[in-house]
Every structure is written in structure tokens, then in C-alpha cells.
Design a protein around this motif. Structure first.
Motif, mmCIF file in Angstrom:
data_model
loop_
_atom_site.group_PDB
_atom_site.id
_atom_site.type_symbol
_atom_site.label_atom_id
_atom_site.label_comp_id
_atom_site.label_asym_id
_atom_site.label_seq_id
_atom_site.Cartn_x
_atom_site.Cartn_y
_atom_site.Cartn_z
ATOM 1 N N THR A 13 13.151 -23.405 22.682
ATOM 2 C CA THR A 13 11.692 -23.514 22.770
ATOM 3 C C THR A 13 12.389 -23.236 20.728
ATOM 4 O O THR A 13 12.798 -22.079 20.931
ATOM 5 C CB THR A 13 10.847 -22.598 22.746
ATOM 6 O OG1 THR A 13 11.378 -23.079 24.585
ATOM 7 C CG2 THR A 13 9.339 -22.723 22.283
ATOM 8 N N GLY A 14 11.394 -24.070 20.501
ATOM 9 C CA GLY A 14 11.174 -23.758 18.026
ATOM 10 C C GLY A 14 10.169 -23.233 18.234
ATOM 11 O O GLY A 14 8.814 -22.763 19.025
ATOM 12 N N SER A 15 9.567 -23.552 16.819
ATOM 13 C CA SER A 15 8.382 -23.387 16.366
ATOM 14 C C SER A 15 7.152 -24.420 17.195
ATOM 15 O O SER A 15 5.817 -24.638 17.161
ATOM 16 C CB SER A 15 8.208 -23.296 15.244
ATOM 17 O OG SER A 15 8.233 -25.360 14.831
ATOM 18 N N THR A 16 7.945 -25.655 17.636
ATOM 19 C CA THR A 16 7.119 -26.962 18.230
ATOM 20 C C THR A 16 7.195 -27.039 19.284
ATOM 21 O O THR A 16 5.901 -27.395 20.360
ATOM 22 C CB THR A 16 6.607 -27.636 16.915
ATOM 23 O OG1 THR A 16 6.647 -27.335 15.888
ATOM 24 C CG2 THR A 16 5.751 -28.881 17.482
ATOM 25 N N THR A 17 7.744 -27.093 19.629
ATOM 26 C CA THR A 17 8.571 -28.056 20.971
ATOM 27 C C THR A 17 9.341 -27.413 22.001
ATOM 28 O O THR A 17 10.311 -26.311 21.495
ATOM 29 C CB THR A 17 8.592 -29.399 20.974
ATOM 30 O OG1 THR A 17 10.029 -29.723 19.908
ATOM 31 C CG2 THR A 17 7.238 -30.168 20.120
ATOM 32 N N THR A 18 9.839 -27.492 23.135
ATOM 33 C CA THR A 18 10.287 -26.809 23.714
ATOM 34 C C THR A 18 11.020 -27.748 24.613
ATOM 35 O O THR A 18 10.425 -28.826 26.003
ATOM 36 C CB THR A 18 9.624 -26.045 25.558
ATOM 37 O OG1 THR A 18 9.054 -24.890 24.292
ATOM 38 C CG2 THR A 18 10.700 -25.720 26.521
#
Length: 340
Positions: free
Chosen positions: A143-148
Motif C-alpha cells: 500500500t503506497g500513497s494511492t493504491t494497494t
């Protein structure tokens, strides 16, 4: 040999400079920059160079590997246009050998030009290279800043059913939810507070970075994206933005109320990720979860534990900073193998 691995996202561009000796990793240095490709993609070349020079002189770099997800931003009419534009900018920036992560491995510029969509949103292929060092049979969740990304690995090889973002949204292997840039209204139908249930305002009022700032789960340095209202990133400002999701403000809600809303929101995002993780786990019959990314301890570990699954963190082989840019590290590893 020093290899630069870039992961060029829609909002963030990540870098890992990996020093290899006899094909073994000797040292890793990482950095990242907030670069909104939807509005400022012309700055990509400048940012790539600056990121490298934050670590070492650019002439010390022997090769560059690129993975990308930026092709989806609405500056491009099609994903094909986005891939080709990123490739063009990268080729103009570097004189050393360069190749691109695709769903079938590393691709040259010529191969990309023939089948550009093979490089679209393929950065999870690079992360899989790192996850296999922990287990040959697992699901890695990033999980990053925007998506998983939720990617199954069997017998040391990724075995995702979906091969594109579009396909992976159906298989549970992609959840468009992240630690920083996700609009709360995208996964909240209502909020429970003081014994009442409140529907939420579907506006760009608050994002997950506001929630995790209020809960002290991220630092100010982690909050790299812009705020929705253009105001600062202090805890009080984050609370104001969260209050607006219930059409309220800090005159009508106490700070304790906002903290309760943030806790409720956190749990709902955990459940959102757990729902997809359950789908992948049951489909693949895998129960070991390897977590990485900015959200590994904030969201992914909780989602796995909610399902009663075994959890290991990629921080057993990488530092926390390296985990945040794991696709960039994996891209450098893939590029080194491509050259040997």
C-alpha cells in the motif's frame, strides 16, 4: 555496478540506487519526490536527474531501470500515450543502458514501442522480486500513497490472475486505496459517532493523509501530497478537513470527536483492503502475507490480522525507507539481471 531503479507514479517518483558487487546487493540508497504527472509531467526529466544527484553524481550510474504507473494520469488520452511519453522522456534523460519493467520482464525501448501496454502499471512485477526473498509461497501486499497491490506468489513466481490494472480491479489484486491521497468519501458511506450514524459529503474535503496525521501514524515528512483545500498539514488543519466530511467544523465537533471519526475511518479502510485480500487468499489458497509500502504497518498488517492470516514484513530484509520504495528497489534488481 551502480543501477538506478525508478518507479514513476502518477503522484510520486521513487528511486533506489543499488550498488551490486558480483551480482550481490552491496548497498541501497533511496529517495523520492512528489511529482503530479497530471499537471507537471514536463518536469519528469529534471526530477529524475535531481533524485540521482541527491545520492551520487549521475556519471556514477551504470544503468537505469524504469517501472511506471504514471500512464494512467488524465494528462494522457490513452495509457499507450502515457507509456510512450514516459519512455521518450527517460530516453532523452539518460545515456547509459536503460530498460523498462513489463509484465513479462524487462523490455527495451524498441520492445516497448511495439507493445507499450506491457509496461503499463507493471511495477508490482518488480516488487515481487523482493517478496520472493522472504517466501516462495505468499501474497505480498503493497500500500503506497494511492493504491494497494495484492499479488500472489507460488513456487517463487508471481501468479497474478489479472495482468492489467483493469483486470486486477476484478480479481482483488488491485485496490485503488492508499495511505495518503485517497478521498475519504470514496470508501465511506457513513460514519458512526456518539451513537448516531452520519452519511458523508461526497466532496474533496479530506484524504487519508489527514486521518493518519491526526492518529499520529504518519509524519509531516510522509505527507508529501497536496492538501485538498490548499491549506497547511498541521494536525489542526487535518482535523478541520475531516470535520467537513460530516459537513461540520471545529466549532460543532470537538477534537475528541474528530479523533473518533479518524479511528472509524481507519478501520473502514482496513476492512476495504481485507475484503480484497480475502478474495486473493481464497482464490490462491495462500495464507502468508508479506507487507511493504508506506501502509504496511498502518493498513496491511491490520487487514491480514483481521482475516487471521500470518504476517511478515518486508522490513526483515529492507529498511522502512526502502520498503516505501520497494518497486524501485525491485526495478534495480531486475535491471541488473537483465544486463547479466
Amino acid at each position: 555496478m551502480k543501477v538506478a531503479g525508478f518507479d514513476i507514479g502518477g503522484a510520486n517518483t521513487d528511486l533506489a540506487v543499488v550498488d551490486f558487487e558480483n551480482n550481490e546487493v552491496k548497498n541501497i540508497e533511496v529517495d523520492f519526490a512528489y511529482l503530479p504527472m497530471w499537471s507537471n509531467n514536463e518536469a519528469l526529466s529534471k526530477v529524475l536527474v535531481e533524485l540521482i544527484e541527491n545520492i551520487c553524481p549521475i556519471d556514477e550510474i551504470d544503468a537505469v531501470g524504469i517501472s511506471m504507473t504514471a500512464e494512467l494520469v488524465d494528462a494522457y488520452d490513452t495509457k499507450k500515450d502515457g507509456v510512450l511519453d514516459v519512455v521518450k522522456k527517460c530516453e532523452e534523460t539518460f545515456e547509459c543502458p536503460i530498460a523498462y519493467v513489463g509484465i513479462d520482464g524487462m523490455l527495451s525501448k524498441e520492445e516497448i514501442e511495439k507493445t507499450p501496454l506491457k509496461a503499463a502499471a507493471a511495477n508490482w512485477i518488480a516488487t515481487a522480486q523482493i517478496a520472493t526473498l522472504i517466501s516462495d509461497n505468499c501474497i505480498f501486499i503493497d500500500t503506497g500513497s494511492t493504491t494497494t497491490d495484492i499479488i500472489p506468489i507460488k513456487d517463487g513466481k508471481e501468479c497474478a490472475i489479472g495482468r492489467s490494472d483493469f483486470e486486477r480491479l476484478a480479481t482483488g489484486e488491485l485496490v485503488y486505496t492508499g495511505t495518503l491521497r485517497t478521498n475519504l468519501a470514496s470508501f465511506l458511506d457513513n460514519v458512526q459517532l456518539n451513537g448516531k450514524e452520519y452519511r458523508v459529503a461526497s466532496e474533496l474535503f479530506a484524504q487519508t493523509a489527514d486521518v493518519y496525521t491526526v492518529l499520529d501514524l504518519i509524519t509531516l515528512d510522509d505527507y508529501v501530497c497536496d492538501t485538498f483545500d490548499g491549506e497547511n498539514k498541521s494536525k489542526k488543519s487535518c482535523m478541520k478537513r475531516i470535520a467537513r466530511v460530516l459537513c461540520a467544523d471545529l466549532d460543532s465537533l470537538s477534537e475528541e470527536d474528530v479523533i473518533e471519526i479518524a479511528k472509524f475511518t481507519h478501520q473502514k479502510q482496513v476492512e476495504q483492503i481485507a475484503d480484497a485480500l480475502k478474495q486473493v487468499s481464497e482464490t490462491q489458497n495462500l495464507d502468508l502475507i508479506v507487507t511493504t509500502g508506506l501502509g504496511k504497518d498502518i493498513l496491511d498488517k491490520n487487514a491480514a490480522e483481521l482475516l487471521g492470516l500470518e504476517v511478515k514484513s518486508m522490513d526483515t530484509i529492507l529498511t522502512d525507507d526502502e520498503c516505501v520504495v520497494a518497486p524501485a528497489v525491485g526495478t534495480a534488481v531486475m535491471m541488473n539481471r537483465f544486463l547479466n
